[in-house]
Design a protein around this motif. Structure first.
Motif, mmCIF file in Angstrom:
data_model
loop_
_atom_site.group_PDB
_atom_site.id
_atom_site.type_symbol
_atom_site.label_atom_id
_atom_site.label_comp_id
_atom_site.label_asym_id
_atom_site.label_seq_id
_atom_site.Cartn_x
_atom_site.Cartn_y
_atom_site.Cartn_z
ATOM 1 N N LEU A 132 0.960 -37.574 14.371
ATOM 2 C CA LEU A 132 1.501 -38.647 15.202
ATOM 3 C C LEU A 132 1.134 -38.459 16.673
ATOM 4 O O LEU A 132 0.892 -39.435 17.390
ATOM 5 C CB LEU A 132 3.025 -38.722 15.060
ATOM 6 C CG LEU A 132 3.572 -39.477 13.832
ATOM 7 C CD1 LEU A 132 3.364 -38.662 12.560
ATOM 8 C CD2 LEU A 132 5.062 -39.766 14.013
ATOM 9 N N GLU A 133 1.074 -37.205 17.101
ATOM 10 C CA GLU A 133 0.741 -36.933 18.501
ATOM 11 C C GLU A 133 -0.723 -37.287 18.771
ATOM 12 O O GLU A 133 -1.045 -37.937 19.775
ATOM 13 C CB GLU A 133 1.015 -35.462 18.816
ATOM 14 C CG GLU A 133 0.896 -35.121 20.284
ATOM 15 C CD GLU A 133 1.311 -33.680 20.574
ATOM 16 O OE1 GLU A 133 0.901 -33.163 21.635
ATOM 17 O OE2 GLU A 133 2.030 -33.068 19.750
ATOM 18 N N GLU A 134 -1.611 -36.859 17.893
ATOM 19 C CA GLU A 134 -3.041 -37.148 18.033
ATOM 20 C C GLU A 134 -3.311 -38.646 17.974
ATOM 21 O O GLU A 134 -4.203 -39.160 18.662
ATOM 22 C CB GLU A 134 -3.821 -36.432 16.923
ATOM 23 C CG GLU A 134 -5.323 -36.590 16.996
ATOM 24 C CD GLU A 134 -5.964 -35.779 18.114
ATOM 25 O OE1 GLU A 134 -7.095 -36.143 18.523
ATOM 26 O OE2 GLU A 134 -5.340 -34.803 18.587
ATOM 27 N N ALA A 135 -2.512 -39.356 17.170
ATOM 28 C CA ALA A 135 -2.675 -40.807 17.031
ATOM 29 C C ALA A 135 -2.018 -41.573 18.174
ATOM 30 O O ALA A 135 -2.004 -42.810 18.171
ATOM 31 C CB ALA A 135 -2.090 -41.266 15.695
ATOM 32 N N LYS A 136 -1.438 -40.817 19.132
ATOM 33 C CA LYS A 136 -0.789 -41.408 20.315
ATOM 34 C C LYS A 136 0.405 -42.304 19.956
ATOM 35 O O LYS A 136 0.677 -43.296 20.614
ATOM 36 C CB LYS A 136 -1.806 -42.173 21.168
ATOM 37 C CG LYS A 136 -2.965 -41.312 21.652
ATOM 38 C CD LYS A 136 -3.837 -42.037 22.638
ATOM 39 C CE LYS A 136 -5.059 -41.215 23.033
ATOM 40 N NZ LYS A 136 -4.762 -39.843 23.481
ATOM 41 N N LEU A 137 1.086 -41.907 18.903
ATOM 42 C CA LEU A 137 2.303 -42.613 18.497
ATOM 43 C C LEU A 137 3.539 -42.006 19.157
ATOM 44 O O LEU A 137 4.553 -42.682 19.332
ATOM 45 C CB LEU A 137 2.454 -42.562 16.969
ATOM 46 C CG LEU A 137 1.408 -43.324 16.169
ATOM 47 C CD1 LEU A 137 1.476 -42.930 14.697
ATOM 48 C CD2 LEU A 137 1.603 -44.826 16.323
ATOM 49 N N VAL A 138 3.442 -40.717 19.489
ATOM 50 C CA VAL A 138 4.551 -40.000 20.126
ATOM 51 C C VAL A 138 4.007 -39.139 21.253
ATOM 52 O O VAL A 138 2.820 -38.803 21.287
ATOM 53 C CB VAL A 138 5.305 -39.109 19.114
ATOM 54 C CG1 VAL A 138 5.935 -39.937 18.004
ATOM 55 C CG2 VAL A 138 4.362 -38.056 18.510
ATOM 56 N N GLU A 182 -11.385 -43.597 10.000
ATOM 57 C CA GLU A 182 -9.981 -43.203 9.920
ATOM 58 C C GLU A 182 -9.807 -41.883 10.680
ATOM 59 O O GLU A 182 -10.259 -40.831 10.220
ATOM 60 C CB GLU A 182 -9.536 -43.051 8.465
ATOM 61 C CG GLU A 182 -9.498 -44.369 7.700
ATOM 62 C CD GLU A 182 -8.800 -44.242 6.357
ATOM 63 O OE1 GLU A 182 -7.903 -43.382 6.225
ATOM 64 O OE2 GLU A 182 -9.146 -45.010 5.438
ATOM 65 N N ALA A 183 -9.155 -41.959 11.828
ATOM 66 C CA ALA A 183 -9.030 -40.790 12.703
ATOM 67 C C ALA A 183 -8.400 -39.603 11.997
ATOM 68 O O ALA A 183 -8.858 -38.459 12.135
ATOM 69 C CB ALA A 183 -8.210 -41.158 13.934
ATOM 70 N N ASN A 184 -7.366 -39.854 11.202
ATOM 71 C CA ASN A 184 -6.681 -38.746 10.535
ATOM 72 C C ASN A 184 -7.542 -38.120 9.444
ATOM 73 O O ASN A 184 -7.436 -36.926 9.158
ATOM 74 C CB ASN A 184 -5.354 -39.226 9.947
ATOM 75 C CG ASN A 184 -4.319 -39.481 11.036
ATOM 76 O OD1 ASN A 184 -4.324 -38.821 12.069
ATOM 77 N ND2 ASN A 184 -3.445 -40.442 10.826
ATOM 78 N N SER A 185 -8.399 -38.921 8.830
ATOM 79 C CA SER A 185 -9.317 -38.380 7.824
ATOM 80 C C SER A 185 -10.316 -37.434 8.480
ATOM 81 O O SER A 185 -10.660 -36.384 7.926
ATOM 82 C CB SER A 185 -10.064 -39.518 7.123
ATOM 83 O OG SER A 185 -9.170 -40.362 6.445
ATOM 84 N N LYS A 186 -10.782 -37.817 9.655
ATOM 85 C CA LYS A 186 -11.753 -36.968 10.367
ATOM 86 C C LYS A 186 -11.118 -35.640 10.778
ATOM 87 O O LYS A 186 -11.773 -34.586 10.705
ATOM 88 C CB LYS A 186 -12.287 -37.692 11.603
ATOM 89 C CG LYS A 186 -13.444 -36.939 12.274
ATOM 90 C CD LYS A 186 -14.034 -37.698 13.422
ATOM 91 C CE LYS A 186 -15.313 -37.017 13.930
ATOM 92 N NZ LYS A 186 -15.214 -35.568 14.079
ATOM 93 N N ILE A 187 -9.856 -35.684 11.195
ATOM 94 C CA ILE A 187 -9.155 -34.439 11.544
ATOM 95 C C ILE A 187 -9.170 -33.486 10.353
ATOM 96 O O ILE A 187 -9.514 -32.302 10.482
ATOM 97 C CB ILE A 187 -7.702 -34.732 11.966
ATOM 98 C CG1 ILE A 187 -7.665 -35.471 13.309
ATOM 99 C CG2 ILE A 187 -6.892 -33.434 12.053
ATOM 100 C CD1 ILE A 187 -6.284 -35.987 13.692
ATOM 101 N N GLN A 188 -8.817 -34.007 9.178
ATOM 102 C CA GLN A 188 -8.766 -33.170 7.981
ATOM 103 C C GLN A 188 -10.153 -32.700 7.561
ATOM 104 O O GLN A 188 -10.338 -31.546 7.163
ATOM 105 C CB GLN A 188 -8.124 -33.959 6.835
ATOM 106 C CG GLN A 188 -6.676 -34.330 7.075
ATOM 107 C CD GLN A 188 -6.139 -35.231 5.987
ATOM 108 O OE1 GLN A 188 -6.002 -34.840 4.837
ATOM 109 N NE2 GLN A 188 -5.839 -36.477 6.336
ATOM 110 N N ALA A 189 -11.122 -33.606 7.635
ATOM 111 C CA ALA A 189 -12.486 -33.255 7.231
ATOM 112 C C ALA A 189 -13.051 -32.154 8.118
ATOM 113 O O ALA A 189 -13.712 -31.213 7.636
ATOM 114 C CB ALA A 189 -13.376 -34.492 7.285
#
Length: 329
Positions: A132-138, A182-189
């Protein structure tokens, strides 16, 4: 004369009944079921339909129910599915905000971001978001600081890559597939690639922008590698059964980010049960609706538990004893 008198009586009776009905405090939601006017209204925006996100939504409703909110009694849910369309996300977010819901749920990162872009006033809980932090939600996962909080679906990348390597002990090349959009997919990859390269194997990465590209990408990668890793990616999750058919034919072990992806076409994972994660989110939402908590001071939660899930049919098709697959230490 008698007919005229009877007709008059009938009209008066109908008027009287209408007057009585006007005092009813019940309203009717979009499904046609009655709900009390004091019911809480929750708007839900889901990115796309697939097993993991569907499970998160079902779990969310279970969590709300356990927290004291039951749909059709004291809860009205307006569920919207964007079917992975950005225009839909925007218009649906605006509708949910305009309807003045008491709380909003965003399922997957793009849904959560779209809701936040539409309101900074209505409380928002999110799920199926990796960071959530990386996605700028919080502002931070520990202290959100705004109107958003929720649950993260960050998976144990190290355990998943260790599991894949244990299934392919002689592997020289491991493939990773995901949607680069998908930003979160790239983080995991990126984390998976780092772990695999550290273990001494070559990593080949391929991406697909839409579900239409998934089969071709999977076939191409399967011809080059000894095993495949797929993070919790919505594009590949939506086409998990297609991926499964390809890797089964090519005899390639695949470890996926979520348990649902494994059940739909992977071999195994140590991952998150999205229905349980959704339930956690629902319990958080219930506290907010009760007035006992606020998103700004409610830390983001991780999954309560992880599960080793093995697709036994896939294991047998690949010539692997399902009982031999164990969770890495």
């Amino acid at each position: 004369m008698k007919k005229t008198l009877l007709a008059g009586i009938s009209v008066l009776a109908l008027v009287a009944l209408g007057a009585c009905g006007g005092g009813n405090n019940d309203t009717t939601d979009s499904t046609g079921s009655a709900s009390n006017s004091d019911a809480k209204h929750v708007g839900v925006l889901q990115l796309v339909q697939h097993a993991s996100l569907d499970g998160a939504y079902e779990g969310f409703k279970e969590g709300l129910k356990e927290g004291g909110y039951t749909e059709g009694e004291n809860l009205v849910i307006d569920y919207q599915n964007a079917q992975n369309n950005q225009d839909n996300l925007k218009s649906m977010s605006e509708k949910l905000v305009k309807d003045k819901n008491d709380l909003l749920l965003g399922i997957a990162t793009p849904s959560a971001q779209s809701l936040l872009n539409s309101t900074t006033d209505i409380p928002i809980v999110v799920t199926a978001v990796t960071d959530l932090e990386e996605a700028k939600l919080v502002k931070s996962n520990k202290e959100p600081g705004g109107n958003v909080t929720g649950t993260t679906d960050m998976v144990p990348i190290d355990k998943q890559t260790d599991l894949l390597l244990s299934l392919t002990p002689d592997a020289k090349k491991i493939g990773i597939m995901y949607n680069a959009g998908e930003a979160n997919s790239k983080i995991q990859a990126d984390l998976a690639q780092e772990a695999l390269e550290k273990a001494g194997v070559e990593v080949i990465t391929k991406t697909a922008n839409t579900t239409n590209d998934v089969q071709q990408v999977t076939e191409s990668l399967a011809n080059e590698v000894d095993g495949i890793y797929v993070p919790t990616d919505n594009t590949f999750a939506s086409a998990a059964s297609i991926v499964g058919e390809v890797v089964k034919e090519k005899k390639i072990p695949l470890v996926a980010g979520s348990t649902d992806q494994v059940e739909a076409g992977g071999l195994a994972t140590v991952g998150i049960n999205y229905k349980k994660l959704g339930k956690q989110t629902g319990l958080m939402a219930a506290k907010i609706l009760d007035g006992d908590a606020e998103p700004a001071t409610m830390p983001v939660e991780s999954a309560d538990s992880l599960e080793l899930v093995v697709n036994k049919e896939m294991a047998k098709d690949l010539g692997i004893d399902p009982d031999s697959i164990k969770e890495p230490a």
